[in-house]
Design a protein around this motif. Structure first.
Motif, mmCIF file in Angstrom:
data_model
loop_
_atom_site.group_PDB
_atom_site.id
_atom_site.type_symbol
_atom_site.label_atom_id
_atom_site.label_comp_id
_atom_site.label_asym_id
_atom_site.label_seq_id
_atom_site.Cartn_x
_atom_site.Cartn_y
_atom_site.Cartn_z
ATOM 1 N N UNK A 91 6.187 -4.329 -8.528
ATOM 2 C CA UNK A 91 6.949 -3.088 -8.553
ATOM 3 C C UNK A 91 6.635 -2.129 -7.421
ATOM 4 N N UNK A 92 5.660 -2.443 -6.561
ATOM 5 C CA UNK A 92 5.307 -1.539 -5.466
ATOM 6 C C UNK A 92 6.312 -1.644 -4.321
ATOM 7 N N UNK A 93 6.648 -0.506 -3.751
ATOM 8 C CA UNK A 93 7.534 -0.509 -2.592
ATOM 9 C C UNK A 93 6.819 -1.047 -1.354
ATOM 10 N N UNK A 94 5.508 -0.848 -1.314
ATOM 11 C CA UNK A 94 4.706 -1.365 -0.212
ATOM 12 C C UNK A 94 3.606 -2.263 -0.776
ATOM 13 N N UNK A 95 3.959 -3.475 -1.195
ATOM 14 C CA UNK A 95 2.931 -4.387 -1.719
ATOM 15 C C UNK A 95 1.992 -4.832 -0.608
ATOM 16 N N UNK A 96 0.737 -5.084 -0.966
ATOM 17 C CA UNK A 96 -0.225 -5.611 -0.001
ATOM 18 C C UNK A 96 -0.704 -6.965 -0.494
ATOM 19 N N UNK A 97 -0.402 -7.992 0.295
ATOM 20 C CA UNK A 97 -0.726 -9.356 -0.134
ATOM 21 C C UNK A 97 -1.431 -10.157 0.964
ATOM 22 N N UNK A 98 -1.766 -9.524 2.086
ATOM 23 C CA UNK A 98 -2.344 -10.278 3.207
ATOM 24 C C UNK A 98 -3.734 -10.821 2.922
ATOM 25 N N UNK A 99 -4.407 -10.276 1.903
ATOM 26 C CA UNK A 99 -5.723 -10.787 1.514
ATOM 27 C C UNK A 99 -5.649 -11.548 0.193
ATOM 28 N N UNK A 100 -4.458 -11.926 -0.223
ATOM 29 C CA UNK A 100 -4.326 -12.737 -1.436
ATOM 30 C C UNK A 100 -4.680 -14.178 -1.090
ATOM 31 N N UNK A 101 -5.677 -14.778 -1.762
ATOM 32 C CA UNK A 101 -6.144 -16.113 -1.369
ATOM 33 C C UNK A 101 -5.062 -17.175 -1.294
ATOM 34 N N UNK A 102 -4.021 -17.057 -2.125
ATOM 35 C CA UNK A 102 -2.969 -18.061 -2.071
ATOM 36 C C UNK A 102 -2.093 -17.913 -0.836
ATOM 37 N N UNK A 103 -2.367 -16.891 -0.002
ATOM 38 C CA UNK A 103 -1.658 -16.717 1.260
ATOM 39 C C UNK A 103 -2.628 -16.657 2.443
ATOM 40 N N UNK A 104 -3.845 -17.158 2.232
ATOM 41 C CA UNK A 104 -4.856 -17.189 3.290
ATOM 42 C C UNK A 104 -5.091 -18.628 3.715
ATOM 43 N N UNK A 105 -4.607 -19.052 4.873
ATOM 44 C CA UNK A 105 -4.914 -20.402 5.355
ATOM 45 C C UNK A 105 -6.411 -20.562 5.612
ATOM 46 N N UNK A 106 -6.868 -21.794 5.542
ATOM 47 C CA UNK A 106 -8.286 -22.096 5.748
ATOM 48 C C UNK A 106 -8.783 -21.744 7.145
#
Length: 645
Positions: A626-641
């Motif tokens: 529900x956030x207008x500005x979500x922050x997901x760059x440190x979400x492990x499922x979006x962090x390549x090895x």
């Protein structure tokens, strides 16, 4: 006659199979088998993704199988082969695993140890000691240091991607060709129509929306709508694609003579500026590193400008970070005014644009290129030079240097050619207090990923190192540490990398830095580029007019003339789109399909690590809902090895 069953797995990547002859020799403690051709006669051997089994007959018991030698010989033309692993079933029914996960090229051989990890001091027989040393001698000839540019960390000695050792090349070079990807991006984003007007300016801000065609991205659209607002400007220092430059201001520097009278209207707590600083409500960003860089001339007629800006930020009573003063250079004076929110709206807007331009340059060259790409390459080259495949730290790090040398060599070849420690760094900048900066998601998510990574690394280190003394006695790990500092970092005076590690705790911290930098830190500063930089006025990659040296000069025309022209805007958009794309078949943090480790305790540690990462991903998803500005760059499922784009 005793018989051993040998099973050979060929990789599933493109061109992994081979038509060449493959020979095997089993080396045991009591003797060696004859060199045996692996051939099923009526069937094609070693096809891509195949698992083939063969009988190897011997005249006598070989004892404990210590080594497996694999040789590839040309059939009719050289045909590279990728061997994933080999298993050996002994006459007594025991199974032995020999991880390979490497390419055999030309008429070369590979000698494999079994999958158990061993420190150098654990090896007792001359046979395995010699194998260990021979592997390192060969690697040091293959992975050589080279100075790319003076003052930069060393890189691998390869001018082109095809010059790299086969094991660190991309599986498919086409997929990471920068020129091809830029062309695709520009085509996909429908901006070709502007390329014929390369040097012409836009007419107004609304014109930039013309290259927003086909963009379906919540954050980038929000940035486009709100980029002029002070809130959006300040928020990016916390959760944009360069969230590592903001520092708590403990004392105003002499070079930035901001007074209380200048900013009093922006302060909300009935405190003086000095009192606000003491209360911890004032922050600063300083791009001093850009000072002294001369204007660049991209063509005979067009100069490009940089400014070493300084910006003062205020945390208001709603915990929003807002700019309250901007200076466009490092030397105060009459021709270096301090811009304020109370100035004319275009003066203030242009000053903020100059800060965003400084931030873009700092992000690309230092935060992104230097502190993730180049540093990770140093670790990778040193790892190959100093740690044999049987070393537990090699097994731990190999997934996190995957394709890093390839992407960096590609960048040096096509993109940037002429034509660390997380918690300590956060604390050093004075931004570690969650209550003071409650919306600093990069920090909060990063801490959790750091702690999960450190816990996993700690588990692995404690499995193999029983004491601090075992760290000190490990000549290979000490050589790795020294190679990073003395050669990779060229022993710079300001290099803070150690040359020797004396404890397990220091080793854990060091290895966590490597894994975190290559995975989470790179993800945090790379994959948000399209979100935050695709709206050109918010992150101009170049400025075509010098920074103003007095107030009252700015208007819409000056701002438009300062921003990138149509052609460079189009290339900019294509670049940030291409750089923000995940690779096909991406491997994310905690995914280790190549089983370099075979021991059950390590596999259990991996499973625990994956569960911790999944919990972090789930909580971030809930927070973003529900956030207008979500922050997901440190979400492990979006962090390549690893650094692979």
């Amino acid at each position: 006659m005793p018989s051993y069953t040998v099973t050979v797995s060929t990789g599933s990547q493109w061109f992994a199979g081979t038509d060449d002859y493959i020979y095997i020799t089993l080396v045991g403690s009591e003797g060696c088998s004859e060199r045996t051709l692996l051939d099923k006669a009526l069937y094609d051997d070693f096809e891509r993704g195949a698992v083939d089994s063969y009988d190897v007959r011997v005249g006598e018991n070989l004892g404990e199988i210590l080594l497996v030698k694999i040789e590839k010989k040309k059939y009719w033309m050289q045909d590279d082969w990728y061997c994933s692993y080999i298993t050996v079933k002994t006459p007594s029914g025991d199974y032995l695993e020999f991880p390979c996960f490497r390419w055999l090229v030309d008429d070369k051989e590979v000698v494999l140890r079994d999958g158990r990890a061993h420190l150098p001091q654990d090896d007792k027989t001359s046979l395995v000691k010699q194998h260990r040393q021979k592997e390192l001698d060969s690697r040091r000839k293959t992975y050589r240091w080279k100075e790319w540019q003076p003052g930069f960390p060393m890189s691998i000695d390869a001018d082109r991607h095809k010059d790299l050792p086969r094991d660190v090349q991309f599986d498919s070079e086409k997929g990471v060709d920068f020129v091809l990807n830029y062309s695709k991006a520009i085509e996909n984003l429908f901006v070709n129509q502007f390329m014929h007007m390369f040097q012409s300016s836009w007419s107004d801000f609304g014109d930039f929306e013309k290259i927003f065609v086909r963009i379906k991205n919540t954050i980038s659209e929000y940035v486009m709508q709100h980029w002029k607002e002070d809130f959006m400007f300040g928020y990016q220092f916390l959760n944009g694609c360069n969230p590592v430059v903001i520092e708590k201001c403990l004392k105003l520097p002499d070079k930035f003579p901001v007074t209380h009278e200048m900013v009093s209207v922006s302060l909300e707590r009935e405190l003086t500026l000095e009192q606000e600083i003491e209360a911890g409500n004032i922050y600063i960003v300083d791009y001093e590193v850009l000072d002294g860089i001369r204007s660049n001339c991209t063509d005979p007629c067009t100069l490009q400008y940089l400014a070493p800006t300084i910006c003062l930020l205020y945390k208001n009573t709603q915990n929003k970070i807002l700019p309250i003063a901007i200076q466009l250079g490092q030397t105060p004076g009459k021709d270096q005014p301090i811009f304020l929110p109370t100035d004319d709206k275009y003066d203030w807007l242009l000053a903020k644009i100059w800060v965003r331009s400084s931030d873009f340059q700092y992000h690309q060259t230092i935060t992104h290129l230097l502190r993730t790409h180049l540093i990770s390459e140093v670790f990778g080259v040193a790892m190959y030079r100093q740690l044999p495949a049987v070393h537990p730290v090699y097994k731990l790090l190999i997934p996190h240097v995957r394709f890093t040398m390839a992407i960096n060599t590609k960048a040096r070849e096509q993109l940037i050619c002429e034509c660390g420690i997380f918690d300590k760094v956060i604390k050093a900048r004075g931004v570690d207090n969650k209550e003071e900066l409650p919306t600093y998601f990069y920090r909060d998510d990063g801490y959790r990923v750091w702690e999960a990574t450190k816990s996993f690394v700690s588990d692995v280190v404690h499995i193999y190192y029983t004491s601090d003394e075992t760290v000190q006695e490990d000549g290979e790990i000490q050589a790795f540490i020294k190679d990073v500092c003395s050669f990779g970092m060229q022993d710079f005076d300001h290099c803070e990398f150690p040359k020797f590690l004396k404890s397990r705790e220091k080793l854990i911290e060091y290895l966590t830095v490597i894994v975190f930098t290559a995975s989470a830190q790179h993800a945090a500063v790379n994959f948000g580029q399209y979100d935050w930089c695709s709206w050109i006025p918010n992150a101009p990659s170049t400025m075509r007019r010098p920074p103003p040296n007095q107030k009252g000069l700015a208007d819409v025309n000056l701002i438009i003339e300062s921003l990138p022209d149509r052609g460079r805007s189009s290339w900019h958009l294509g670049a940030v789109w291409a750089l923000s794309q995940y690779q096909e078949g991406e491997l994310y943090l905690g995914m280790y399909p190549d089983e370099h480790f075979i021991e059950k305790p390590v596999k259990a540690a991996m499973e625990t690590f994956r569960k911790q990462l999944a919990e972090i991903s789930s909580s971030i998803k809930k927070r973003n809902n529900g956030k207008k500005l979500p922050y997901y760059n440190m979400s492990p499922d979006q962090i390549p090895n690893s650094v692979a784009v």
